[in-house]
Motif scaffolding. Structure first.
Motif, PDB file in Angstrom:
ATOM      1  N   ALA A 132       0.821  -1.215   0.000  1.00  0.00           N
ATOM      2  CA  ALA A 132       0.000   0.000   0.000  1.00  0.00           C
ATOM      3  C   ALA A 132       0.854   1.265   0.000  1.00  0.00           C
ATOM      4  O   ALA A 132       0.344   2.361   0.190  1.00  0.00           O
ATOM      5  CB  ALA A 132      -0.927   0.003   1.219  1.00  0.00           C
ATOM      6  N   CYS A 133       2.167   1.106  -0.202  1.00  0.00           N
ATOM      7  CA  CYS A 133       3.022   2.302  -0.257  1.00  0.00           C
ATOM      8  C   CYS A 133       3.782   2.353  -1.580  1.00  0.00           C
ATOM      9  O   CYS A 133       4.588   3.235  -1.812  1.00  0.00           O
ATOM     10  CB  CYS A 133       3.980   2.321   0.937  1.00  0.00           C
ATOM     11  N   GLY A 134       3.538   1.355  -2.439  1.00  0.00           N
ATOM     12  CA  GLY A 134       4.173   1.391  -3.761  1.00  0.00           C
ATOM     13  C   GLY A 134       5.600   0.874  -3.795  1.00  0.00           C
ATOM     14  O   GLY A 134       6.308   1.089  -4.778  1.00  0.00           O
ATOM     15  N   HIS A 135       6.021   0.159  -2.745  1.00  0.00           N
ATOM     16  CA  HIS A 135       7.396  -0.352  -2.760  1.00  0.00           C
ATOM     17  C   HIS A 135       7.557  -1.437  -3.833  1.00  0.00           C
ATOM     18  O   HIS A 135       8.675  -1.682  -4.297  1.00  0.00           O
ATOM     19  CB  HIS A 135       7.793  -0.854  -1.368  1.00  0.00           C
ATOM     20  N   ASP A 136       6.419  -2.063  -4.228  1.00  0.00           N
ATOM     21  CA  ASP A 136       6.460  -2.991  -5.370  1.00  0.00           C
ATOM     22  C   ASP A 136       6.901  -2.241  -6.631  1.00  0.00           C
ATOM     23  O   ASP A 136       7.711  -2.731  -7.414  1.00  0.00           O
ATOM     24  CB  ASP A 136       5.090  -3.675  -5.574  1.00  0.00           C
TER      25      ASP A 136
ATOM     26  N   ALA B 151      12.236  -3.615   5.014  1.00  0.00           N
ATOM     27  CA  ALA B 151      11.753  -3.023   6.258  1.00  0.00           C
ATOM     28  C   ALA B 151      11.802  -1.499   6.338  1.00  0.00           C
ATOM     29  O   ALA B 151      12.237  -0.946   7.334  1.00  0.00           O
ATOM     30  CB  ALA B 151      12.548  -3.611   7.419  1.00  0.00           C
ATOM     31  N   GLU B 152      11.334  -0.813   5.276  1.00  0.00           N
ATOM     32  CA  GLU B 152      11.280   0.655   5.391  1.00  0.00           C
ATOM     33  C   GLU B 152      10.174   1.089   6.347  1.00  0.00           C
ATOM     34  O   GLU B 152      10.298   2.098   7.022  1.00  0.00           O
ATOM     35  CB  GLU B 152      11.068   1.285   4.011  1.00  0.00           C
ATOM     36  N   GLU B 153       9.069   0.312   6.374  1.00  0.00           N
ATOM     37  CA  GLU B 153       7.877   0.743   7.117  1.00  0.00           C
ATOM     38  C   GLU B 153       8.029   0.526   8.629  1.00  0.00           C
ATOM     39  O   GLU B 153       7.454  -0.376   9.216  1.00  0.00           O
ATOM     40  CB  GLU B 153       6.638  -0.006   6.616  1.00  0.00           C
ATOM     41  N   GLY B 154       8.834   1.357   9.269  1.00  0.00           N
ATOM     42  CA  GLY B 154       8.902   1.362  10.727  1.00  0.00           C
ATOM     43  C   GLY B 154       9.989   0.497  11.332  1.00  0.00           C
ATOM     44  O   GLY B 154      10.194   0.542  12.543  1.00  0.00           O
TER      45      GLY B 154
ATOM     46  N   VAL C 227      -1.206   6.858  -0.134  1.00  0.00           N
ATOM     47  CA  VAL C 227      -0.516   5.631   0.255  1.00  0.00           C
ATOM     48  C   VAL C 227      -1.003   5.231   1.647  1.00  0.00           C
ATOM     49  O   VAL C 227      -1.548   6.051   2.391  1.00  0.00           O
ATOM     50  CB  VAL C 227       1.027   5.806   0.225  1.00  0.00           C
ATOM     51  N   HIS C 228      -0.824   3.985   1.996  1.00  0.00           N
ATOM     52  CA  HIS C 228      -1.292   3.396   3.265  1.00  0.00           C
ATOM     53  C   HIS C 228      -2.828   3.346   3.317  1.00  0.00           C
ATOM     54  O   HIS C 228      -3.405   3.283   4.389  1.00  0.00           O
ATOM     55  CB  HIS C 228      -0.730   4.138   4.499  1.00  0.00           C
ATOM     56  N   HIS C 229      -3.483   3.385   2.161  1.00  0.00           N
ATOM     57  CA  HIS C 229      -4.936   3.298   2.101  1.00  0.00           C
ATOM     58  C   HIS C 229      -5.280   1.946   1.457  1.00  0.00           C
ATOM     59  O   HIS C 229      -4.597   1.514   0.519  1.00  0.00           O
ATOM     60  CB  HIS C 229      -5.485   4.457   1.248  1.00  0.00           C
TER      61      HIS C 229
HETATM   62 ZN   LIG Z   1       4.793   3.906   3.589  1.00  0.00          ZN
END
Ligand SMILES: [Zn+2]
Ligand SMILES: [Zn+2]
Length: 389
Positions: A100-104, A134-137, A359-361
């Motif tokens: 949900a953040c587009g890292h793909d 592991a970018e998300e936190g 993002v994150h939605h």
């Molecule tokens: Zn994100």
């Protein structure tokens, strides 16, 4: 010099990679399938690969023609712990996990650039393509650095790219200075002395102490922080007691601090301790502050940002390189790399790709139309900044 032709020709192929990553999202430090595909593709294009850096991180090394500096290009690979509410054929096949953040898309764009650079090698020096977990936190960038990323793969400069759905597809922002905030957490435990609610003189009321602390903490923003700079302190939790007629013996305040400047951050951390401890002691109680630093502020370096802007203008046109973009109080762990090496974190407009522009939605999706643009910008960063001699 718009999108690179041979990268534009890869649009269908890149879209297939992106949708495959999207169908198989993986959480922080569990990106083994994604990392495996990345490593396999890089190797198939004749790129030297090292895996398991910072647990699941991957680095590919592409050597150009002749000696020259080295450049690091970074993408993130992890997804978020949430359910997807889209109904596309490529929606997440793993319940509770979603890209949900587009890292793909970020992983795909860097793969596209790597394939092109490995085929053409029209640059001097070295490119390190860095795929981080592991970018998300969970600070995957820091995990890779701690695991020897820049020791084993020296980089003179680093660049990262994030899709930005609030900006029109194909626009780019590269802004010098702080663009994303440092995000810290705190817990303040206030110890008083319990008593009957009708007989406060027999106790020390931690709720009244806590209320004074909540109010006084705001003076760290209004009186301690240089007004030209900025900060946010939000007390988001105030936990105490569980009866109408009992003064509790302790209370806990918790919340978040956001800053763009290390000196402001230092002063807020120190000031929070002296305010909490001073007020509590002055009122007969005690306070303990547990202040935990999260990601540092993301601060773009002036020279590299200027270089990135001119490269971006070459791909999307100067009129689509935005200068009017405000920093955001969100946080990003590419900040750890920018603390080590000069570089720039660019935002690539991706609007119009999905029902949600956020993002994150649960209804966000990466806009595949920008894959060739992002991959071209990454490739041109190398070719323009490290021209073959
Ligand atoms: Zn994100
Ligand atoms: Zn992200």
């Amino acid at each position: 010099m718009p999108v690179i032709n041979s990268i534009a020709a890869m649009e269908e192929e890149m879209t297939a990679w992106r949708r495959d990553f999207h169908m198989h999202p993986e959480l922080a430090y569990q990106e083994t399938r994604t990392a495996g595909i990345v490593a396999e593709k890089l190797k198939s294009w004749g790129i030297e690969v090292k895996t398991e850096i910072g647990k699941t991180g991957v680095v590919g090394v592409i050597r150009g023609a002749g000696d020259g500096p080295s450049i690091g290009l970074r993408a993130d690979m992890d997804a978020l712990p949430m359910d997807e509410h889209n109904d596309t054929p490529w929606k997440s096949r793993t319940a509770g996990v979603m890209h949900a953040c587009g890292h793909d898309g970020h992983t795909t764009m860097l793969l596209g650039a790597a394939k092109y650079l490995a085929e053409t090698r029209n640059f001097a020096g070295t490119v390190n393509v860095i795929f981080q977990p592991a970018e998300e936190g969970f600070a995957g960038a820091k995990a890779m650095i701690d695991d020897g990323l820049f020791r084993d793969f020296p980089c003179d400069q680093v660049y990262g790219l994030h899709n930005w759905p609030q900006m029109p597809a194909g626009s780019i922002a590269a802004v010098p200075g702080p663009i994303m905030a440092a995000a810290d957490k705190f817990d303040i435990t206030i110890r008083g002395k319990g008593a009957h609610g009708a007989m406060p003189h027999n106790g020390v009321d931690p709720v009244v102490i806590g209320a004074q602390i909540v109010t006084a903490l705001q003076s760290l923003v209004s009186r301690t922080t240089d007004p030209i700079r900025t900060a946010v302190i939000s007390v988001t939790m105030f936990k105490a007691g569980n009866a109408y007629n009992v003064i509790p013996d302790h209370a806990v305040l918790s919340g978040t601090v956001r800053t763009f400047d290390g000196r402001v951050q230092d002063r807020i951390e120190a000031g929070m301790k002296s305010i909490a401890e001073g007020i509590a002691t002055g009122m007969g109680g005690r306070a303990e502050v547990d202040y935990r630093r999260g990601y540092p502020a993301t601060v773009n370096h002036a020279r590299e940002t200027e270089l990135a802007r001119s490269v971006a203008a070459g791909v999307v046109g100067a009129e689509n390189v935005r200068q009017d973009v405000e920093p955001t109080m969100g946080a990003e762990d590419f900040s750890f790399m920018l603390q080590e090496k000069p570089g720039c974190y660019l935002w690539l407009g991706g609007g119009g790709g999905a029902p949600s522009e956020n993002v994150h939605h649960p209804q966000y999706d990466f806009n595949d139309a920008i894959l060739p643009i992002g991959a071209s910008v990454l490739a041109r960063l190398v070719e323009d900044l490290q021209p073959k001699r």
